[in-house]
Scaffold this motif. Structure first.
Motif, PDB file in Angstrom:
ATOM      1  N   SER A  39       0.299  -1.571   0.410  1.00  0.00           N
ATOM      2  CA  SER A  39      -0.047  -0.022  -0.220  1.00  0.00           C
ATOM      3  C   SER A  39       0.482   1.463   0.012  1.00  0.00           C
ATOM      4  O   SER A  39       0.261   2.277  -0.547  1.00  0.00           O
ATOM      5  N   THR A  40       2.274   1.261   0.685  1.00  0.00           N
ATOM      6  CA  THR A  40       2.806   1.871   1.302  1.00  0.00           C
ATOM      7  C   THR A  40       3.544   2.903  -0.809  1.00  0.00           C
ATOM      8  O   THR A  40       4.036   3.815  -1.246  1.00  0.00           O
ATOM      9  N   ARG A  41       3.894   1.628  -0.728  1.00  0.00           N
ATOM     10  CA  ARG A  41       4.392   2.010  -2.549  1.00  0.00           C
ATOM     11  C   ARG A  41       3.543   2.532  -3.405  1.00  0.00           C
ATOM     12  O   ARG A  41       3.361   3.742  -4.527  1.00  0.00           O
ATOM     13  N   GLU A  45       3.451   6.231  -5.589  1.00  0.00           N
ATOM     14  CA  GLU A  45       3.559   6.284  -6.563  1.00  0.00           C
ATOM     15  C   GLU A  45       2.863   6.859  -7.648  1.00  0.00           C
ATOM     16  O   GLU A  45       2.924   7.638  -8.220  1.00  0.00           O
ATOM     17  N   ARG A  46       1.981   7.672  -6.457  1.00  0.00           N
ATOM     18  CA  ARG A  46       0.876   8.489  -7.596  1.00  0.00           C
ATOM     19  C   ARG A  46       1.063   9.874  -6.543  1.00  0.00           C
ATOM     20  O   ARG A  46       0.067  10.587  -6.654  1.00  0.00           O
ATOM     21  N   HIS A  68       4.618   9.506   7.434  1.00  0.00           N
ATOM     22  CA  HIS A  68       6.160   9.551   7.140  1.00  0.00           C
ATOM     23  C   HIS A  68       6.254   9.691   5.730  1.00  0.00           C
ATOM     24  O   HIS A  68       6.898  10.170   5.236  1.00  0.00           O
ATOM     25  N   LEU A  69       5.571   9.254   4.448  1.00  0.00           N
ATOM     26  CA  LEU A  69       5.320   9.946   3.145  1.00  0.00           C
ATOM     27  C   LEU A  69       5.355  11.271   2.766  1.00  0.00           C
ATOM     28  O   LEU A  69       6.065  11.378   2.235  1.00  0.00           O
ATOM     29  N   ALA A 211      -4.707   3.159   4.783  1.00  0.00           N
ATOM     30  CA  ALA A 211      -3.487   3.504   5.834  1.00  0.00           C
ATOM     31  C   ALA A 211      -2.210   2.968   5.196  1.00  0.00           C
ATOM     32  O   ALA A 211      -1.860   1.761   4.945  1.00  0.00           O
ATOM     33  N   VAL A 212      -0.866   4.202   5.509  1.00  0.00           N
ATOM     34  CA  VAL A 212       0.763   3.634   5.371  1.00  0.00           C
ATOM     35  C   VAL A 212       0.784   4.411   6.752  1.00  0.00           C
ATOM     36  O   VAL A 212       0.398   4.678   7.991  1.00  0.00           O
ATOM     37  N   LEU A 213       1.564   3.217   6.990  1.00  0.00           N
ATOM     38  CA  LEU A 213       2.661   3.421   8.545  1.00  0.00           C
ATOM     39  C   LEU A 213       4.572   3.516   7.784  1.00  0.00           C
ATOM     40  O   LEU A 213       4.487   2.301   6.985  1.00  0.00           O
TER      41      LEU A 213
END
Length: 381
Positions: A39-41, A45-46, A68-69, A211-213
């Motif tokens: 999901s983070t990747r 990318e978007r 963090h992104l 969600a991303v961590l």
């Protein structure tokens, strides 16, 4: 301060539980599993492809809940910091945070995903920012904007997407079936990226994202705040520990003083009416039992909880800055709250776990005061 010590204690306990997983696979499953990594990747990318990024954070922890992104993402007109759950935060402290973001040339907005007026204001902000982007393009007449919501678990991205979609469709008189993003109190419910139309002229679509961590486990202070606000699952800590942390913060603040007037009221309940004649003792006892409130979210029960918290803190003659004495106060509060919540069980520890669950529910829904747990960064002016 004892509240900070409780926070660090629970943060250390969570971190140790994660690090104790000797296998990297087990450790990832507990904190940053393969789905989270994917999901983070996908989200990363978007980011360069969308017109506007909405960085959704929890207003109670504006710094600790940042994704963090986006920490190194350039602050410009194509990013908005949405301080969601603003209704749960201290209004004055939130304004200080927004002033600080403004001084850092960041666009921020306090928002409540469950309040239509708040959503209308937030949508207007998005439309203004999109309008600025539209003017800068060569195809203004056929301009379509894409807005992506990004954030850590349980900050309310899906609730915001739903609210923007509903309010935007009504404003634009759109027809057709209304779509809904899945909303859950459990973190990590959203599993894919979905698009929802929120405005016309120009057309604006919002992307709800998983969600991303960060793959790196944060420090103990951040961990404790994420746990307290529900951003990470309770599987990482004992519910009672989290409730103790909340009480330590509450007892160290001035919030309880706002409930002083509750202690002066006549709080006797009319469970029994001595002037009423009952035909049978069993019938009378059944009536009494039915009148005992079992829903801890009822207004009268919440008032009793507030009164109990006020009386236990105000009558405490110890030093709440001392960790041992704070623990003694919290133990006394658990015993008092057990009676107010009508929790009765043979095992005291089980009773305290039930009390902790009810107490955390009331805190996380704003019934026990409004807080901001993060301090402003020292380098802000």
């Amino acid at each position: 301060m004892a509240g900070s010590e409780f926070g660090r204690r629970i943060g250390r306990a969570v971190r140790e539980r994660i690090e104790r997983r000797k296998s990297s696979v087990l450790r990832e499953a507990l904190w940053h599993d393969p789905f989270m990594a994917a999901s983070t990747r996908a989200v990363a990318e978007r980011i360069p492809l969308v017109d506007l990024v909405v960085h959704v954070t929890d207003a109670r922890i504006p710094l600790s809940s940042q994704c963090h992104l986006l920490r190194n993402y350039p602050t410009s007109s194509n990013q908005i910091i949405a301080l969601n759950k603003a209704d749960l935060a201290s209004r004055s402290a939130l304004q200080v945070w927004m002033d600080s973001f403004r001084e850092m040339n960041c666009i921020s907005c306090g928002v409540n995903a469950h309040n239509k007026d708040s959503i209308k204001q937030f949508l207007s902000l998005i439309q203004r920012q999109v309008g600025k982007l539209k003017i800068a393009t060569d195809h203004a007449n056929k301009y379509t904007a894409t807005v992506m919501l990004i954030g850590i678990p349980n900050v309310g991205k899906s609730a915001l997407a739903n609210a923007l979609h509903q309010v935007g469709r009504i404003s634009a008189a759109e027809k057709g079936k209304l779509k809904h993003a899945t909303v859950s109190p459990e973190p990590g419910e959203t599993k894919d990226i979905r698009s929802y139309k929120i405005a016309s002229h120009p057309n604006i679509y919002v992307l709800d994202t998983p969600a991303v961590l960060s793959p790196e486990v944060p420090d103990v202070d951040v961990l404790s705040k994420l746990l307290l606000t529900g951003a990470i699952g309770e599987c990482l800590a004992e519910r009672k520990e989290t409730a103790q942390y909340f009480l330590a913060i509450h007892n160290s603040s001035d919030q309880y003083k706002k409930w002083a007037k509750l202690s002066n009221k006549d709080n006797d309940r009319v469970f029994l009416n001595s002037t009423t004649e009952c035909s049978s003792t069993s019938g009378f006892q059944m009536k009494q039992k039915n009148q005992i409130p079992t829903d801890h979210t009822q207004d009268d029960v919440v008032q009793d909880i507030r009164r109990t918290l006020y009386e236990t803190v105000s009558s405490f003659d110890g030093n709440i800055r001392c960790e041992a004495e704070m623990e003694a106060l919290i133990a006394r509060q658990f015993t008092a709250l057990q009676e107010v919540f009508h929790v009765s069980t043979e095992c005291e520890e089980d009773a305290h776990v039930m009390v902790a669950g009810k107490l955390l529910n009331l805190f996380r829904t704003g019934r026990l005061g409004h807080y901001i747990f993060d301090n402003l960064p020292r380098n802000t002016h």
